[in-house]
Design a protein around this motif. Structure first.
Motif, PDB file in Angstrom:
ATOM      1  N   GLN A   8     -15.913  -4.904   1.934  1.00  0.00           N
ATOM      2  CA  GLN A   8     -16.828  -5.455   1.261  1.00  0.00           C
ATOM      3  C   GLN A   8     -17.377  -6.536   0.442  1.00  0.00           C
ATOM      4  OE1 GLN A   8     -19.659  -3.951   3.592  1.00  0.00           O
ATOM      5  NE2 GLN A   8     -20.361  -5.430   2.408  1.00  0.00           N
ATOM      6  N   ASP A  18     -20.777  -9.310   7.420  1.00  0.00           N
ATOM      7  CA  ASP A  18     -19.363  -9.866   8.086  1.00  0.00           C
ATOM      8  C   ASP A  18     -19.137 -10.825   8.759  1.00  0.00           C
ATOM      9  OD1 ASP A  18     -18.159  -6.813   6.657  1.00  0.00           O
ATOM     10  OD2 ASP A  18     -17.480  -6.426   9.289  1.00  0.00           O
ATOM     11  N   LYS A  28     -14.119  -0.968   2.007  1.00  0.00           N
ATOM     12  CA  LYS A  28     -14.843  -0.739   2.471  1.00  0.00           C
ATOM     13  C   LYS A  28     -14.753   0.567   2.608  1.00  0.00           C
ATOM     14  CE  LYS A  28     -17.808  -3.357   5.673  1.00  0.00           C
ATOM     15  NZ  LYS A  28     -18.181  -3.598   6.764  1.00  0.00           N
ATOM     16  N   TRP A  37     -19.295  -2.205  -4.029  1.00  0.00           N
ATOM     17  CA  TRP A  37     -19.288  -1.412  -3.313  1.00  0.00           C
ATOM     18  C   TRP A  37     -18.044  -0.107  -4.011  1.00  0.00           C
ATOM     19  CZ3 TRP A  37     -22.668   0.865  -0.379  1.00  0.00           C
ATOM     20  CH2 TRP A  37     -22.754   1.802   0.697  1.00  0.00           C
ATOM     21  N   GLY A  95     -16.306   2.698  -1.719  1.00  0.00           N
ATOM     22  CA  GLY A  95     -15.697   3.141  -0.688  1.00  0.00           C
ATOM     23  C   GLY A  95     -15.473   4.197  -0.211  1.00  0.00           C
ATOM     24  N   LYS A 146     -25.219  -6.048   0.147  1.00  0.00           N
ATOM     25  CA  LYS A 146     -24.031  -6.405   1.392  1.00  0.00           C
ATOM     26  C   LYS A 146     -24.180  -7.508   1.685  1.00  0.00           C
ATOM     27  CE  LYS A 146     -23.789  -1.308   2.787  1.00  0.00           C
ATOM     28  NZ  LYS A 146     -22.880  -0.761   3.003  1.00  0.00           N
TER      29      LYS A 146
END
Length: 884
Positions: free
Chosen positions: A417, A291, A329, A424, A426, A288
């Motif tokens: 994300q 941010d 996300k 990812w 989510g 990941k």
């Protein structure tokens, strides 16, 4: 009524006509000179008859009509046949019956077809296994054996059609050779390469043996196999950021797969190759991206670059394999943009956000390339200039074969994300997780918002430092076609002449332009395809398997030196500019070279000296680390004016753990920047000392310098004045050209204690006397020279200033050394500590401060006596630069 003459019209004819009977008009044509058929076979001319009516001037006679005379010269067999060559040679392979081994040819100078043509040839030598036909073709009548006879010598004669034979027979030599095996001859399996050799030929004497096969064309492929070396060839192992700067790429590239560190920890859990620039993904890992690393909105222009090595997807049902993915996300599972591999196709997804125009837009771009699944390293650049997306693979442009449209994504406030190696998921699952894992290796994955990259920069970034080369392209000849692949690891040559192909292959060479190439083996494979005239089955040429052995370069020893201990009053640390940490830092790299020839015996070598030779190369980072407790940002920091980095390939990062300067640049530029780093402490009450460590690297840590330790003392209260004076008296020997490890610094008892004692009172008295003597010396020298300090106010680069708080004297009478220019700021703040002798230990120097003071007095007197020595070779006392 009578005929008096015949006249022949024609230039220089060897004939004449005479009148035999005037009344009857009979005449005879005869030759004036010998006639030779070999000179002229036939003659044609005109003849006329004249009557006897000629007057005195011969003008009134009458002439007949013109008659044409044609004469052919009959040949006689006067010449014998003669052979064109004096000796004929041929080579045959044992065990074969040939239709024709070679052809002999004779000529005859007679002019007629009967006597000039060769009607027959004959072998004069008896009992030889050869026969000859009427055209001169010689063949063997039985299979020849190399063991029985290596060479045959036969005599041949020729007959013309008049059965006249040649005056001299000709010799024909037929060599017999063992059974031939087609293939390349005269090449070495091992080719040695020393770093810095430039371009060396791989097969300087190679030639092809085709065993006299009827070859019409040859196609040869030379392949340099380096897929097991980082990124598929010996590229520079600098970081992607450094390479971007070196290639002149526009700034702002964000490295999504950096080496793990305190600030870039998202790659810490990934599998790494032994080279820490390459990450392996086995279908179980994803990373990941935190941010804030990549901006949320990439705009309509951005670039994604990466190195990828990928093979066919495992399993029957091919899943999408994510390289880069930006998805929701939580809550939903929308992919905003992604780069992934699916069924050996590269797909780039870009979903635009909803705006006023709710229309179909290009959203998925597909490329179908064999290289995506060939398990080799390739360099991919995706240039996005919406709605156009271009792929560069190994520097070559590829347009998408399929573009699919989609509706824009409706706006929402769901956070996104960004991930690498998986996507990812989510939403649509009970627990958010990674999906669509990547199988393969990735390196140097970057994203550059707001800019697209030029073809020139892309070519530079993927350029290989080693490869195949052709020496002298001009001399290859017209008949040779050749082609390199983009990384110059494969060369294909084609031609129809064996000799031309031989010469072309002899010019193929290996080149490695790295200063410190990766040592080891580079495998070479040469495969050849031969086309033959009118035969279904052609000769087969075995492949060549060879290798280039790249030797280890002489490893550089990077040495950092300079003042490693100083003390300053607290006020200087608390000032706005702080204190320069490394005013005289020096970085030198040397290599060890032997001073003797390499063919000496082992026991002789041990006694021979080695030679240290200074060399220039780049560095890629230098770190100043804080030893002990980290810096307290409330009261202290390291600083550097960023103007110092301008015009250099350098960047810097600052933290409480230290200061890091990075980028591929010269040692000189690193020195310039390190000399400007300052330490500030605006609340020194609780701090008495700080320790720092400097370490530099080349090739991402492959070669590292010594650890240079620096101790800084902060002097408090009234002691600071005399402490500073004593500190200024101490002089450190400058760094010599022959590199040694930095010696341990001489630490006096003064540094170990700041509490006044009997010893310190004695020191105060000694220092006071010393200052008085120095002042007196200055006054006398000033009077002798009669210089005005005002005249030299502008030349402050080399000056030593008198300061009522500190006396800076930088002298070294033991060696000749030209002081490098310093800035005014440096010369004011620089304090240099002394190591009395290279072999003096700190224990010895602690024994007696008085001895130290006496030695300093001797230094001053020596300096005064040597005023006439050339100033460029030795630092001297100059009263003009000491205003007071």
């Amino acid at each position: 009524g009578e005929i008096c003459a015949f006249k022949i019209h024609g230039q220089e004819m060897p004939f004449e006509a005479v009148v035999l009977n005037k009344t009857s008009g009979e005449g005879r044509l005869r030759a004036k000179s010998p006639i030779d058929c070999e000179l002229q076979k036939e003659y044609t001319f005109i003849i006329q008859a004249y009557d006897c009516g000629s007057g005195p001037s011969g003008t009134n006679w009458k002439k007949s009509h013109k008659a044409v005379v044609h004469i052919q010269v009959k040949d006689i067999n006067e010449f014998s046949p003669a052979f064109k060559e004096s000796v004929y040679k041929a080579t045959v392979t044992e065990g074969k019956i040939y239709d024709s081994i070679l052809q002999v040819e004779a000529i005859d100078e007679d002019c007629s077809p009967q006597y000039s043509q060769i009607c027959n040839y004959e072998i004069v030598t008896t009992d030889v296994p050869f026969a000859i036909d009427r055209n001169g073709n010689i063949r063997n009548t039985e299979k020849l054996s190399y063991d029985k006879q290596h060479q045959y010598e036969i005599m041949v004669t020729a007959f013309d059609c008049g059965q006249k034979h040649a005056t001299e027979d000709v010799l024909v030599r037929v060599n017999v050779k063992p059974v031939c095996k087609p293939g390349w001859q005269d090449w070495n399996k091992r080719i040695e390469y020393k770093p810095g050799s430039g371009s060396i030929p791989l097969f300087p004497s190679i030639h092809l043996e085709t065993c006299d096969g009827p070859v019409s064309s040859i196609r040869t492929t030379i392949e340099l196999q380096t897929n097991y070396i980082g990124k598929g060839c010996d590229r520079e192992t600098y970081s992607e950021k450094s390479l971007q700067k070196l290639c002149g790429a526009s700034s702002g590239a964000i490295d999504l797969l950096p080496s793990p560190s305190a600030t870039t920890n998202w790659t810490a859990g990934l599998l790494m190759d032994n080279n820490d620039m390459i990450f392996k993904f086995d279908g179980k890992q994803g990373a990941k991206i935190p941010d804030g690393i990549v901006p949320k909105n990439l705009t309509d222009q951005f670039t994604i670059t990466l190195w990828m090595k990928h093979g066919p997807s495992p399993g029957l049902r091919a899943e999408k394999e994510t390289i880069l993915c930006n998805s929701d996300k939580t809550e939903m599972n929308r992919h905003h943009y992604a780069l992934y591999v699916h069924n050996c196709r590269l797909v780039f997804l870009l979903r635009k956000d909803f705006d006023q125009a709710d229309t179909f837009r290009p959203a998925e771009f597909h490329w179908k390339l064999d290289q995506i699944c060939d398990k080799e390293w390739h360099y991919y650049v995706v240039n996005v200039e919406f709605p156009v997306v271009t792929l560069y693979m190994d520097g070559t442009t590829y347009e998408p074969y399929l573009v699919t449209n989609d509706w824009p994504i409706h706006p929402s406030h769901i956070a996104m994300q960004l991930t690498v190696g998986a996507c990812w998921q989510g939403g649509e699952v009970t627990k958010p997780r990674f999906a669509q894992y990547f199988h393969g290796s990735l390196a140097s994955l970057t994203i550059r918002p707001g800019k697209i990259e030029s073809q020139k920069v892309i070519s530079c970034l993927q350029a290989c430092k080693e490869g195949l080369d052709i020496n002298s392209l001009e001399s290859l000849g017209q008949g040779i076609k050749y082609h390199f692949n983009p990384s110059q690891s494969v060369l294909v040559m084609e031609g129809d002449d064996i000799e031309n192909i031989n010469q072309a292959l002899q010019k193929v060479s290996y080149i490695n332009s790295r200063q410190f190439p990766t040592a080891g083996v580079r495998r070479l494979k040469v495969s050849s395809k031969v086309q033959c005239f009118g035969e279904d089955v052609c000769i087969s040429i075995p492949d060549i398997d060879a290798y280039v052995m790249v030797f280890q370069a002489n490893e550089p020893k990077i040495t950092i030196s300079g003042m490693d201990h100083f003390a300053r009053p607290a006020a200087q640390f608390e000032s706005e500019r702080g204190v320069i940490l490394l005013p005289d830092i020096r970085i030198v790299s040397t290599v060890t070279k032997m001073e003797h020839p390499m063919d000496l015996k082992e026991h002789d070598r041990a006694n021979k000296p080695v030679l240290l030779e200074e060399m220039l190369h780049n560095l890629d980072f230098c770190d100043i680390l804080v030893i002990g407790a980290e810096l307290d940002p409330e009261q202290e920091c390291l600083e550097l004016d960023h103007v110092e980095l301008q015009g250099k390939h350098l960047d810097a990062t600052n933290s409480t753990a230290g200061y890091s300067i990075y980028g591929v640049d010269s040692m000189h530029n690193y020195e310039l920047v390190l000399r400007q780093i300052r330490y500030r402490n605006w609340d020194t009450s609780a701090t008495f000392e700080r320790k720092f460590r400097v370490k530099c690297s080349e090739l991402n840590g492959r070669y590292t310098s010594n650890e240079f330790n620096l101790e800084v003392n902060i002097l408090h209260s009234s002691n600071s004045n005399f402490m500073d004076h004593v500190n200024h008296m101490i002089v450190q020997p400058q760094f010599l050209q022959s590199v040694h490890h930095p010696e341990a610094s001489i630490t006096t008892a003064i540094h170990n204690s700041v509490v006044p004692s009997v010893a310190t009172i004695v020191i105060i008295i000694c220092v006071s006397i010393l200052i008085f003597i120095i002042t007196l010396g200055i006054y006398r020298i000033r009077t002798a020279h009669q210089h005005s300090s005002a005249d030299n106010e502008g030349s402050k680069e080399n000056e030593m200033d008198w300061d009522d708080s500190a006396l800076t004297i930088t002298v070294n009478p033991m060696e000749k050394y030209e002081k490098p220019h310093q800035t005014e700021e440096e010369s004011e703040e620089e304090d240099i500590e002394d190591e009395d002798d290279e072999d003096t230990t700190s224990a010895e120097s602690d024994d007696s401060e008085e001895e130290e003071d006496e030695e300093e007095e001797e230094v001053i007197i020596q300096k005064a006596d040597k005023q006439n020595v050339t100033r460029q070779e030795q630092l001297e006392w100059d009263d003009s630069t000491l205003p007071y």
